[in-house]
Design a protein around this motif. Structure first.
Motif, PDB file in Angstrom:
ATOM      1  N   HIS A  21       0.833  -1.202   0.000  1.00 39.84           N
ATOM      2  CA  HIS A  21       0.000   0.000   0.000  1.00 39.84           C
ATOM      3  C   HIS A  21       0.873   1.259   0.000  1.00 39.84           C
ATOM      4  CE1 HIS A  21      -3.694   2.182   0.602  1.00 39.84           C
ATOM      5  NE2 HIS A  21      -3.152   2.841   1.602  1.00 39.84           N
ATOM      6  N   GLN A  22       1.997   1.213   0.712  1.00 42.71           N
ATOM      7  CA  GLN A  22       2.899   2.371   0.810  1.00 42.71           C
ATOM      8  C   GLN A  22       3.523   2.701  -0.549  1.00 42.71           C
ATOM      9  OE1 GLN A  22       3.430   4.448   3.288  1.00 42.71           O
ATOM     10  NE2 GLN A  22       1.923   3.355   4.521  1.00 42.71           N
ATOM     11  N   ALA A  23       3.919   1.663  -1.302  1.00 45.14           N
ATOM     12  CA  ALA A  23       4.539   1.894  -2.612  1.00 45.14           C
ATOM     13  C   ALA A  23       3.539   2.556  -3.564  1.00 45.14           C
ATOM     14  CB  ALA A  23       5.054   0.581  -3.199  1.00 45.14           C
ATOM     15  N   LEU A  24       2.310   2.051  -3.585  1.00 49.62           N
ATOM     16  CA  LEU A  24       1.289   2.649  -4.454  1.00 49.62           C
ATOM     17  C   LEU A  24       0.963   4.078  -4.019  1.00 49.62           C
ATOM     18  CD1 LEU A  24      -1.180  -0.271  -5.157  1.00 49.62           C
ATOM     19  CD2 LEU A  24       0.086   1.062  -6.839  1.00 49.62           C
ATOM     20  N   LYS A  25       0.868   4.274  -2.730  1.00 49.43           N
ATOM     21  CA  LYS A  25       0.575   5.619  -2.192  1.00 49.43           C
ATOM     22  C   LYS A  25       1.688   6.593  -2.601  1.00 49.43           C
ATOM     23  CE  LYS A  25      -0.527   7.829   2.193  1.00 49.43           C
ATOM     24  NZ  LYS A  25      -0.662   7.612   3.643  1.00 49.43           N
ATOM     25  N   TYR A  26       2.927   6.122  -2.515  1.00 53.23           N
ATOM     26  CA  TYR A  26       4.060   6.964  -2.886  1.00 53.23           C
ATOM     27  C   TYR A  26       3.977   7.354  -4.361  1.00 53.23           C
ATOM     28  CZ  TYR A  26       8.797   8.585  -3.654  1.00 53.23           C
ATOM     29  OH  TYR A  26       9.883   9.346  -4.004  1.00 53.23           O
ATOM     30  N   ILE A  27       3.697   6.367  -5.212  1.00 50.25           N
ATOM     31  CA  ILE A  27       3.611   6.637  -6.654  1.00 50.25           C
ATOM     32  C   ILE A  27       2.477   7.610  -6.949  1.00 50.25           C
ATOM     33  CG2 ILE A  27       2.987   5.562  -8.871  1.00 50.25           C
ATOM     34  CD1 ILE A  27       4.739   3.192  -7.991  1.00 50.25           C
ATOM     35  N   TYR A  28       1.350   7.430  -6.276  1.00 50.88           N
ATOM     36  CA  TYR A  28       0.223   8.350  -6.489  1.00 50.88           C
ATOM     37  C   TYR A  28       0.637   9.789  -6.200  1.00 50.88           C
ATOM     38  CZ  TYR A  28      -3.741   5.392  -7.571  1.00 50.88           C
ATOM     39  OH  TYR A  28      -4.613   4.570  -8.209  1.00 50.88           O
ATOM     40  N   LYS A  29       1.371   9.993  -5.153  1.00 47.86           N
ATOM     41  CA  LYS A  29       1.759  11.357  -4.773  1.00 47.86           C
ATOM     42  C   LYS A  29       2.940  11.878  -5.585  1.00 47.86           C
ATOM     43  CE  LYS A  29       0.098  11.227  -0.052  1.00 47.86           C
ATOM     44  NZ  LYS A  29       0.458  11.257   1.355  1.00 47.86           N
ATOM     45  N   ALA A  30       3.874  10.992  -5.909  1.00 49.80           N
ATOM     46  CA  ALA A  30       5.136  11.436  -6.511  1.00 49.80           C
ATOM     47  C   ALA A  30       4.985  12.010  -7.921  1.00 49.80           C
ATOM     48  CB  ALA A  30       6.135  10.283  -6.520  1.00 49.80           C
ATOM     49  N   TYR A  31       4.144  11.402  -8.746  1.00 51.92           N
ATOM     50  CA  TYR A  31       4.132  11.774 -10.152  1.00 51.92           C
ATOM     51  C   TYR A  31       2.830  12.424 -10.608  1.00 51.92           C
ATOM     52  CZ  TYR A  31       8.043   8.571  -9.746  1.00 51.92           C
ATOM     53  OH  TYR A  31       9.183   7.944  -9.335  1.00 51.92           O
ATOM     54  N   TYR A  32       1.893  12.612  -9.708  1.00 50.19           N
ATOM     55  CA  TYR A  32       0.600  13.167 -10.099  1.00 50.19           C
ATOM     56  C   TYR A  32       0.737  14.572 -10.691  1.00 50.19           C
ATOM     57  CZ  TYR A  32      -3.907  15.408  -9.915  1.00 50.19           C
ATOM     58  OH  TYR A  32      -5.011  16.122 -10.248  1.00 50.19           O
ATOM     59  N   SER A  33       1.565  15.407 -10.107  1.00 50.34           N
ATOM     60  CA  SER A  33       1.669  16.793 -10.576  1.00 50.34           C
ATOM     61  C   SER A  33       2.122  16.858 -12.038  1.00 50.34           C
ATOM     62  CB  SER A  33       2.595  17.610  -9.686  1.00 50.34           C
ATOM     63  OG  SER A  33       3.883  17.062  -9.701  1.00 50.34           O
ATOM     64  N   MET A  34       2.946  15.922 -12.447  1.00 59.76           N
ATOM     65  CA  MET A  34       3.412  15.868 -13.836  1.00 59.76           C
ATOM     66  C   MET A  34       2.213  15.627 -14.775  1.00 59.76           C
ATOM     67  SD  MET A  34       5.991  12.980 -15.390  1.00 59.76           S
ATOM     68  CE  MET A  34       4.957  11.603 -14.854  1.00 59.76           C
ATOM     69  N   ILE A  35       1.338  14.720 -14.407  1.00 64.00           N
ATOM     70  CA  ILE A  35       0.173  14.406 -15.237  1.00 64.00           C
ATOM     71  C   ILE A  35      -0.856  15.531 -15.156  1.00 64.00           C
ATOM     72  CG2 ILE A  35      -1.681  12.723 -15.662  1.00 64.00           C
ATOM     73  CD1 ILE A  35       1.293  11.829 -16.288  1.00 64.00           C
TER      74      ILE A  35
END
Length: 190
Positions: A21-35
């Motif tokens: 869950h932590q890895a997915l949560k991290y990915i959601y936050k890390a790259y969202y601004s780019m999209i």
């Protein structure tokens, strides 16, 4: 958005494969601004960016769960590529896009974008390292001004300078030091 913990690409991939869950949560936050930036810069809304990003993360998740799939680029690059295709497809469905996606593939080759993104990411990493080497109070002054968008008056008060002219002078000196550190590192790596 500041993330508390940094993960390596390998640990994120392993985490997703193990349903972390932590890895997915991290990915959601890390790259969202780019999209978000990509979609809103191309006739989209924030909600559409969220939907596209959600679909992109699901594609990443499903691909990583496939036994024979091997990710050959960075997660960020993969997500950008998938979300870009999804968004162009959505625009075509809404008739806001004048052609078929395949018509534009030769003009938007993924490899060129991936290479540009990798170079941009390397420069970002070097800038981050340069900021660390810069030290205090310069790091705080530049972050307050350029990232937090604080006014020179706010920085003057926060840092205890006697007036804004002194704060501006200090910011200028800090910027010159940062440029010197950055370009010294940048030239070494070229």
């Amino acid at each position: 958005m500041k993330l508390k913990k940094e993960y390596s690409e390998e640990s994120l991939i392993a985490g997703i494969k193990q349903d972390s869950h932590q890895a997915l949560k991290y990915i959601y936050k890390a790259y969202y601004s780019m999209i978000l930036h990509f979609v809103t810069s191309n006739s989209g809304t924030e909600q559409e960016a969220k939907d596209i990003y959600q679909e992109g993360v699901i594609v990443l998740y499903e691909k990583l769960k496939e036994a024979d799939f091997e990710l050959t680029c960075k997660i960020k690059t993969f997500l950008y590529s998938v979300c870009r295709r999804l968004w162009l497809k959505r625009l075509a469905e809404k008739n806001k896009y004048g052609g078929k996606i395949n018509d534009y593939e030769e003009f938007l080759p993924f490899e060129d974008e991936a290479e540009a993104m990798n170079e941009q990411e390397e420069q970002y990493q070097m800038m981050t390292e340069s900021m660390i080497q810069l030290g205090e109070p310069c790091k705080t002054i530049l972050e307050d001004f350029y990232i937090k968008k604080m006014s020179m008056q706010q920085i003057t008060s926060k840092m205890g300078y006697t007036n804004t002219a002194n704060a501006k002078n200090q910011k200028y000196k800090c910027m010159m030091r940062l440029k010197k550190i950055f370009f010294k590192e940048y030239n070494v790596q070229e």
